[in-house]
Scaffold this active site. Structure first.
Site, mmCIF file in Angstrom:
data_model
loop_
_atom_site.group_PDB
_atom_site.id
_atom_site.type_symbol
_atom_site.label_atom_id
_atom_site.label_comp_id
_atom_site.label_asym_id
_atom_site.label_seq_id
_atom_site.Cartn_x
_atom_site.Cartn_y
_atom_site.Cartn_z
ATOM 1 N N HIS A 158 0.500 -1.236 -0.144
ATOM 2 C CA HIS A 158 -0.313 -0.140 -0.157
ATOM 3 C C HIS A 158 0.897 1.639 0.184
ATOM 4 C CE1 HIS A 158 -3.687 -1.663 0.580
ATOM 5 N NE2 HIS A 158 -3.097 -2.723 1.283
ATOM 6 N N ASP A 373 3.466 9.609 -1.067
ATOM 7 C CA ASP A 373 2.513 8.605 -0.370
ATOM 8 C C ASP A 373 1.967 7.831 -1.637
ATOM 9 O OD1 ASP A 373 -0.087 8.010 1.140
ATOM 10 O OD2 ASP A 373 -0.890 9.832 1.580
#
Ligand code: ADQ
Length: 464
Positions: A158, A373
């Site tokens: 992720h 991110d």
């Protein structure tokens, strides 16, 4: 495909009435589990005893069994707060300066992965497909293979995968790199992460694309550490339609009414994040201050609402950040604020989903400026929440995975406060036609690539 076995650090349990927690990933993975039947295995979130992990507990809900294991205090400190969050998290987010390696914690990380493998093993059937999530559990496939497991095992990361020079600075990076080769399919958020991963294999001299590989930037057949496996990009999405509906119906929630009443004619700029150094919150407040200085006509006319609940408060860097953000917001308010205008409102807690959707919709600008991110779902939620007739503008860091997809955003470099200030001004002064055009393109993309599509695409590829 037989049953699906999902393994993640934390397990999003349904409530007593069987309702699944809101939020994309949990809903999509539950739907896949409900469809195929299976197990969601992970840590209960509780730590019991000093040294020995607690027993396994099982809860049934329809065709899904939730199998939860408690950790000991030592496991939690070493595996979770230690190696996962003080070494892997900072390094994968390119923050070598914040990584604190300790051999004891590394041992704890591998010990918990072995314990997960031991506890999972008796639950497995030969045609089960196993899907492991995130950086806490990279060595799990290798441990399962050591125990003779031949099942298909997939992994999804992720968070970003770092460039080789950063990864190689981590002690035992080779064990982490090798660990992924025990999976059948390694999923990344972006092509950039996939590329970084393959470059690490090549630089390490341990493999790379196979001879018959099609050389696609989004998928690869790999040979490494004596194993053939695949790696590909699967950009995670949100529940676009549901979130848009939630936002459209949020006008009457108390939070939105209070917000409106307090804003008057002022424009709202919103930032929503877990309080984490990767999210660039101090840099964002600095850029907002710069914006107010560079465009003084805007003073008194815009407010930045920063919603950031604390996370991982047992890691010292996170506690320090809380103080830093408070002090920066106080500084801007003290130097630029007026009796009837508070430039920065900082809310250090979580907000319910409907209120959040409503606040996004109220905001002229969504300011999403992580330093790095994996994806950033806030950016996607902000877009999905907009009013199609009068949408706000997303200002997005080029270092968020979402920037690869959301082409209608105004991109910025969060390290450059002057440029971010310009991006905010550009967003605030954009014509309604341009706003609608940019928004439509992004919304169409998010509808076609929602979290259900992500889950389906991944499992289909793993099954292939
Ligand atoms: P996170 O780092 O947690 O996720 P993100 O993708 O932005 O980051 O997701 C955060 C989620 O929490 C969003 O759904 C958001 O609405 C919610 N949230 C954040 N602040 C909140 C608040 N104050 N109140 C209520 N809800 C709040 C990790 C990776 C990301 C990756 C995701 C999914 O770090 O890069 O996008 O996993 O793969």
């Amino acid at each position: 495909m037989g049953r699906l076995i999902v393994v993640s650090n934390r397990v999003p349990l349904p409530d007593k009435r069987g309702n699944i927690p809101a939020g994309g990933l949990a809903v999509a993975v539950h739907a896949a589990l409900q469809d195929k039947g299976g197990i969601w295995f992970g840590w209960s979130g509780k730590s019991v005893g000093a040294n020995e992990p607690g027993p396994v507990s099982t809860r049934e809900n329809g065709k899904i069994s939730y199998v939860l294991t408690d950790l000991s205090k030592k496991d939690m400190d070493e595996y979770y707060s230690g190696f996962a969050n003080r070494v892997l998290w900072p390094i994968f987010h390119c923050r070598l300066d914040l990584a604190e390696y300790a051999r004891r914690e590394k041992d704890g990380y591998f010990r918990v992965n072995r314990m997960f493998a031991d506890r999972l093993l008796p639950l497995l059937e030969p045609d089960d497909t196993i899907w492991v999530h995130d950086y806490h559990l990279i060595p799990l496939a290798e441990e399962l293979r050591r125990r003779g497991v031949k099942n298909k095992i997939g992994f999804f990361l992720h968070i970003p995968w770092p460039p080789a020079d950063i990864l190689f600075a981590m002690p035992i990076y080779d064990q982490i790199l090798r660990g992924l080769s025990a999976y059948d399919l390694v999923g990344f958020q972006t092509d950039h992460d996939l590329d970084n991963y393959i470059s690490c294999l090549i630089r390490e001299g341990e493999g790379g694309r196979a001879a018959d590989d099609a050389a696609s930037p989004s998928s690869a057949s790999l040979t490494a550490y004596g194993r053939d496996f695949r790696a590909a990009t699967f950009a995670i999405g949100i529940e676009t339609e549901d979130f848009a509906r939630l936002a459209a119906n949020s006008r009457r929630t108390q939070t939105v009414r209070d917000m409106r009443a307090s804003m008057g004619d002022r424009a709202l700029i919103i930032g929503v994040d877990r309080l984490d150094y990767s999210k660039g919150i101090p840099e964002r407040i600095n850029a907002f201050e710069r914006f107010l200085q560079d465009y003084p006509d805007r003073q008194g006319k815009v407010t930045l609402l920063q919603v950031a609940p604390s996370s991982r408060s047992d890691v010292p860097e996170y506690r320090q950040m809380q103080k830093q953000v408070e002090s920066l917001a106080g500084h801007v308010n003290g130097t630029l604020g007026q009796i009837d205008w508070t430039p920065v409102r900082y809310v250090n807690r979580s907000v319910g989903r409907q209120s959040l959707a409503g606040l996004y919709r109220e905001a002229r600008v969504g300011l999403v400026t992580p330093l790095r991110d994996g994806m950033n779902l806030v950016a996607k939620e902000y877009v999905a929440a907009q009013n199609p007739d009068d949408p706000g503008v997303l200002v997005l860091s080029r270092f968020a995975g979402a920037a690869q997809e959301l082409k209608g955003a105004v991109l910025c470099n969060p390290h450059d406060s002057e440029q971010t200030a310009q991006a905010i001004e550009r967003a605030l002064s954009m014509s309604p036609e341009e706003r609608r055009e940019r928004w439509r393109g992004m919304m169409d993309h998010l509808l076609a690539h929602d979290v259900q599509a992500w889950c389906r695409d991944y499992l289909r590829a793993l099954d292939a």
